[in-house]
Design a protein around this motif. Structure first.
Motif, mmCIF file in Angstrom:
data_model
loop_
_atom_site.group_PDB
_atom_site.id
_atom_site.type_symbol
_atom_site.label_atom_id
_atom_site.label_comp_id
_atom_site.label_asym_id
_atom_site.label_seq_id
_atom_site.Cartn_x
_atom_site.Cartn_y
_atom_site.Cartn_z
ATOM 1 N N GLU B 92 0.844 -1.188 0.000
ATOM 2 C CA GLU B 92 0.000 0.000 0.000
ATOM 3 C C GLU B 92 0.885 1.245 0.000
ATOM 4 O O GLU B 92 1.788 1.370 0.831
ATOM 5 N N PRO B 95 -0.554 7.889 1.478
ATOM 6 C CA PRO B 95 -1.411 8.872 0.789
ATOM 7 C C PRO B 95 -0.636 10.061 0.240
ATOM 8 O O PRO B 95 -0.965 10.566 -0.831
ATOM 9 N N ARG B 96 0.381 10.526 0.969
ATOM 10 C CA ARG B 96 1.125 11.690 0.469
ATOM 11 C C ARG B 96 1.821 11.350 -0.852
ATOM 12 O O ARG B 96 1.823 12.153 -1.792
ATOM 13 N N ARG B 98 0.820 9.194 -2.990
ATOM 14 C CA ARG B 98 -0.199 9.101 -4.050
ATOM 15 C C ARG B 98 -0.580 10.489 -4.538
ATOM 16 O O ARG B 98 -0.759 10.725 -5.728
ATOM 17 N N ALA B 99 -0.708 11.421 -3.588
ATOM 18 C CA ALA B 99 -1.076 12.787 -3.976
ATOM 19 C C ALA B 99 0.022 13.419 -4.831
ATOM 20 O O ALA B 99 -0.271 14.105 -5.816
ATOM 21 N N ALA B 240 -4.430 9.534 -6.181
ATOM 22 C CA ALA B 240 -5.306 10.183 -5.208
ATOM 23 C C ALA B 240 -6.570 10.714 -5.856
ATOM 24 O O ALA B 240 -7.232 11.586 -5.316
ATOM 25 N N ASP B 243 -9.772 11.045 -3.770
ATOM 26 C CA ASP B 243 -9.937 12.176 -2.850
ATOM 27 C C ASP B 243 -9.928 13.511 -3.570
ATOM 28 O O ASP B 243 -10.470 14.487 -3.080
ATOM 29 N N PRO B 282 -1.943 15.670 1.761
ATOM 30 C CA PRO B 282 -1.906 14.886 2.997
ATOM 31 C C PRO B 282 -0.472 14.770 3.516
ATOM 32 O O PRO B 282 0.479 14.751 2.739
#
Lengths: 144, 393, 318, 165
Positions: B92, B95-96, B98-99, B240, B243, B282
């Motif tokens: 996985e 998130p950062r 991915r952004a 991302a 989101d 994020p």
């Protein structure tokens, strides 16, 4: 429906400073994080060879002179390097990293692009191996 | 045209050294006067055997090989590949990371679309629009250079995350750049939709209906200009995009003008989503650990490249090298649309129609391994010369 | 204006020959530089056109298979010669034309079109597809702009009652500028000149993104250099003609310089303002709008001349 | 939109030809069909407007020989080729898989029902040596015109062309 809708642009451009530059005569500053020449620090290297293994363009060669005394020499082919910084990511001891100088790669021969890193006497040894007592080279780093 | 012996067919062959597109591709247009009656294409001049090449490189090295499938949309190739490998390894991504991936991909989309705008204008002989749109494109190129360190082939991705981070200074620079570009893009929208001389070259030219587009399998802005509602960013969000969603942009006209409009509207979307990304980035880690040997399996990884859906199929055999990597680039899907819409148009419209799908030959063609390293066979100048003489004998 | 030089000097150096070639290169440079500045670029350095020409002259001239060899070599020479000859009837550099006779306007316009004819022939001479398409386009375009351009130049001629360029030039200076008296004629003349020189947006005959270099695709080396110089000189002659007819005549070299440069500024702006027109669009534009505009203008001139004796004000312009 | 339902709906369309089913990922379903039924299955998929043909992937599954020194080598004559027809519908990807032995690497072309497949088929034909029956064009697409006949670069047995001279 208009004709010549870029009239404003061309009038503006005419009085503005040109966007293009006289490159070889006038140079611009490179940004801070530019990926340039790779630098290797022989003092902290553990000789794991991950950087050599992961390099996508085989720009790095590591010569192991003495594993116990941590004497290594790095041969860096600047002309092959793609400046992807994978070596920097792969290195666990942070002994290899990219600097932001030297990004103009132009030369009439390949020699300036073969950069040796390491202690001076070690580099000498790699360049001119003595007839006997040939340095023990690790498998992934044969000389050319 | 007395010099032409065969009276039945006058074929204008364009390429491989193409006067318009700075990439090799061969087209033959049979013309009657100026009207094109049939069209064929021959690709493969820059086939580099990348798919074969991946089988002898490690998963890590392949990331950079795949990034070089295309020079313009390099980040999406790396992203599609990295996401595929991460899916295979069941890792996985934070998130950062991915952004940031999405941020780079969207910046790249801006650069690609602006590049296309300039190229298309150049094909239409509108060199001022070409020069000025490329001047403004420098803004996003400089941003990418400042963020990643490279102007092309950014290498921002790494298996398991990203290498680069966005700080305050860079955020401010991005926001400033977006404001400038948005203003300029709104102006270009006006130019391409209102300028009479340019509309004469784009309106009702190369029209592709929705049925045709579906039948020919058009993807990306080319398909969306005909109303094909495919956009992987919306259909199957990755990075991302869950989101920070984007809106799908479609048009119904299906002509060249619609392709301009769709791409420029997509630019607006990109500016908006980039601002959101920068404002609500994020926090957290940038990478996660990924094994060197990837467990056995097969995955499909799809992303929306600037030109359309990019399709990756990865198969692992449990070693540190892949078993098979299949790349299907968006340009491949869109060739059919050129050959089908070319017929009935004037020869003068061909460059515009060709450029209309934003073709990328290096994406289509992926051979020829230049070996280097320990078993290198470096060709000297003399070798090259001899080869050239042999070849043309 | 009143200088008198020996004919040989006039032919070889000034105002014909070398100086004419040099001025052609200078004007090409100014044109390229202006277009570059309109596009926010730096543009070429001052010696670039000269360097291009020297490079081309030094290169080997490749004669492709399937051409009529004599024609292939001869055409660039004819083109350049006709242009240089045309210069002799035009008040170059604001000086008196080297030669002149009643009706030399028609001869000059004819000599100027010889250039396009040569390019068309050169394209049709080769077997190359791009050249053939380029040649057809060049000739098609010629037939569309030639009539309006000639009519546009005839406007002042008829208004002044003479077909001699030298006389028109001196008379134009004494009258109301024709750009005010015959604005439509002026527009047609400027655009006609751009069509003649195949400048954007009328560059369909040599559209580099479609047909490489059009009719001249197969030319390299000397032939190409001659065609290029010819076109540069044609640019200077065209500007001089329009300036002398419509901008109040050219009385001295200074007059010549500022009037032609202003004109060049306008054409450079027009070049960078538009997308390339397709050949059918060019033809349509010329026949539908250009010709009618100029014909109406001409009609106005003729009517003006008929009624001029009645109203003294109109006699100055037509 | 529920991906599972979408996948089920897709599988329902072609179920009469399916030999076996697997789910390699959450958004994917792989359906194995016999080569002779493939064209019918593809036609049914396209008619149902479930999605569009995203790509055709070729795979090579060679058999290995072990020579006297114990080194494993690819047998160039025995093995299977596999073709994967990927259909994308939203987030769901449905794959039709067919297996073709080297000895009979022939399958019906689907170009007449989906024009876009032509480039994918020609790529597979050249790189894997699969013959597409009824394909509109068999010219070289990606390989050079003077590429030797019978050499298929993406097969595992291919390790490079021998240098001539």
């Amino acid at each position: 429906m208009t004709i010549g809708s870029m009239l404003g642009d061309i009038v503006n451009s005419f009085f503005k400073r040109p966007a293009t530059g006289r490159y070889p005569f006038v140079r611009t500053e490179a940004p801070e994080d530019l990926r340039g020449k790779v630098v290797w620090n022989p003092e902290t290297c553990t000789g794991c060879g991950l950087c050599v293994k992961d390099c996508p363009s085989q720009a790095l060669e590591l010569f192991t002179l003495d594993k116990a005394a941590k004497r290594y020499v790095m041969l860096y082919h600047m002309d092959c390097c793609t400046y992807c910084a994978q070596c920097e990511v792969s290195c666990r001891s942070k002994s290899i990293y990219l600097t932001n100088d030297e990004w103009e790669l132009a030369s009439t021969s390949r020699t300036p692009f073969e950069v040796y890193y390491g202690r001076e006497e070690d580099v000498q040894k790699v360049l001119e191996p003595e007839p006997q007592g040939e340095p023990d080279l690790s498998p992934e780093s044969k000389t050319e | 045209m007395g010099a032409e012996k065969k009276p039945e067919k006058f074929v204008v062959s364009i390429g491989p050294q193409h006067p318009a597109l700075k990439e090799p591709g061969h087209f033959e247009f049979a013309v009657e006067g100026e009207i094109v009656t049939s069209a064929t294409a021959r690709l493969g001049f820059v086939h580099r055997g990348m798919e074969k090449g991946t089988e002898s490189r490690t998963w890590v090295q392949n990331l950079y090989l795949m990034e070089r499938v295309c020079g313009i949309c390099s980040a999406v190739h790396a992203m599609a590949y990295a996401q595929g490998v991460e899916k295979l390894a069941k890792v996985e991504v934070p998130p950062r990371a991915r952004a940031i991936r999405q941020l780079i991909a969207e910046l790249e989309r801006i650069h690609s679309h602006l590049l296309w705008l300039g190229v298309a204008a150049h094909e239409g002989g509108f060199d001022t629009l070409f020069m000025l749109s490329w001047r403004d494109r420098e803004t996003v190129m400089d941003l990418l250079e400042a963020i990643t360190g490279n102007r092309v082939n950014y290498s921002a991705n790494v298996l398991g995350g990203v290498k680069i981070d966005i700080d305050e200074v860079k955020s401010a620079a991005i926001l400033k750049g977006m404001d400038f570009l948005e203003e300029r893009t709104r102006h270009y929208m006006k130019v391409v939709t209102e300028d009479e001389t340019f509309l004469g070259r784009t309106r009702k030219i190369g029209t592709m209906t929705l049925e045709q587009a579906l039948r020919l399998g058009s993807v990306g802005p080319t398909g969306r200009a005909s109303g094909v509602p495919y956009d992987v960013r919306v259909d199957a969000p990755y990075a991302a995009y869950q989101d920070f969603p984007v809106n799908i942009v479609t048009d119904t006209a299906g002509d060249l003008e619609a392709r301009f409009v769709v791409r420029i509207k997509e630019l607006y979307e990109s500016y908006r989503v980039i601002r959101e990304l920068v404002d609500h980035m994020p926090a957290g880690e940038l990478t996660t650990r990924i094994p060197r040997r990837i467990q056995e399996g097969e995955v499909v990884s799809r992303v929306e490249a600037p030109r359309g859906e990019l399709f990756y199929f990865l198969k692992s055999n449990g070693t540190d090298m892949p078993e098979r990597i299949k790349v299907r680039t968006p340009s491949l899907c869109n060739w059919g649309s050129i050959l089908a819409t070319a017929v009935g148009h004037r020869l003068a419209d061909m460059p515009m129609i060709l450029a209309g799908i934003d073709p990328c030959f290096s994406c289509n063609d992926r051979m020829i391994l230049v070996k280097r390293g320990n078993d290198q066979t470096v060709w000297t100048w003399e070798d090259l010369r001899r080869y050239g003489i042999e070849y043309y004998k | 204006m009143n200088l008198s030089l020996s004919p040989l000097v006039e032919l070889l150096f000034f105002p014909g020959g070398l100086v004419l070639l040099a001025s052609g290169l200078v004007y090409e440079f100014v044109d390229r530089k202006l277009v570059a500045r309109f596009q926010n670029r730096i543009g070429p350095r001052w010696f670039q056109p000269l360097a291009d020409v020297i490079k081309l002259l030094a290169k080997e001239e490749v004669i492709p298979a399937g051409v009529v060899k004599g024609l292939f070599i001869f055409l660039p020479i004819v083109a350049l010669t006709s242009i240089l000859t045309a210069a002799l009837y035009v008040p170059m550099f604001g000086l008196k034309p080297a030669f002149s006779f009643p009706g030399d306007l028609v001869v000059t316009v004819y000599l100027l079109s010889l250039m396009t004819l040569c390019i068309g022939l050169a394209g049709a001479n080769t077997e190359d597809r791009f050249s053939l398409v380029g040649a057809t386009r060049a000739l098609t375009q010629m037939f569309s702009y030639e009539a309006p351009f000639l009519l546009a130049l005839l406007g002042p001629a008829i208004a002044l009652g003479t077909w001699n360029i030298g006389q028109i030039n001196s008379a134009a200076g004494n009258n109301l500028w024709f750009i005010i008296a015959q604005p439509f004629g002026f527009i047609a003349a400027v655009i006609g000149l751009m069509g003649k020189l195949e400048l954007p947006p009328f560059d369909a005959p040599e559209a580099e993104t479609e047909i490489v270099a059009g009719a001249l695709t197969e030319y390299s080396g000397r032939g190409l250099a001659l065609f290029r110089i010819g076109r540069d000189v044609e640019l200077v002659i065209g500007l001089t003609l329009i300036a002398s007819f419509y901008l109040g005549g050219l009385a001295n070299p200074l007059d010549f310089l500022w009037k032609t440069l202003i004109l060049l500024l306008v054409t450079a702006a027009l070049q960078s303002l538009f997308a390339r027109l397709r050949i059918d669009q060019t033809v349509g534009l010329w026949w539908r709008i250009g010709s009618i505009m100029v014909l109406l203008q001409l009609l106005a001139v003729v009517v003006g001349r008929l009624i001029a004796p009645l109203i003294p004000f109109l006699s100055s312009g037509g | 939109m529920d991906i599972d339902q979408k996948l089920q709906a897709g599988a329902e369309i072609v179920k009469e030809w399916v030999i076996s089913t697997s789910n390699p990922e959450v958004n994917r379903v792989d359906l194995v069909v016999a080569p002779e039924n493939l064209k019918k299955a593809v036609a049914a998929m396209l008619d149902s407007q479930w999605g569009y043909l995203s790509a055709i992937t070729g795979l090579d599954h060679p058999e290995y020989l072990t020579d006297e020194t114990g080194v494993k080598k690819v047998d160039p004559d025995r093995g299977n080729l596999e073709l994967l027809y990927h259909f994308s519908g939203g987030a769901a990807v449905l794959t039709l898989r067919v297996t073709l032995p080297y000895s009979e690497a022939v399958i019906d072309s689907i170009c007449d029902i989906d024009m876009a497949a032509q480039l994918y088929e020609r790529e597979a034909a050249e790189l894997f040596g699969i013959e597409f029956r009824g394909a509109p064009s068999t010219d070289h697409l990606v390989l050079p015109d003077d590429w030797p006949v019978g050499v298929y670069p993406l097969r595992k047995a291919f390790t490079g062309l021998k240098k001539e001279s």
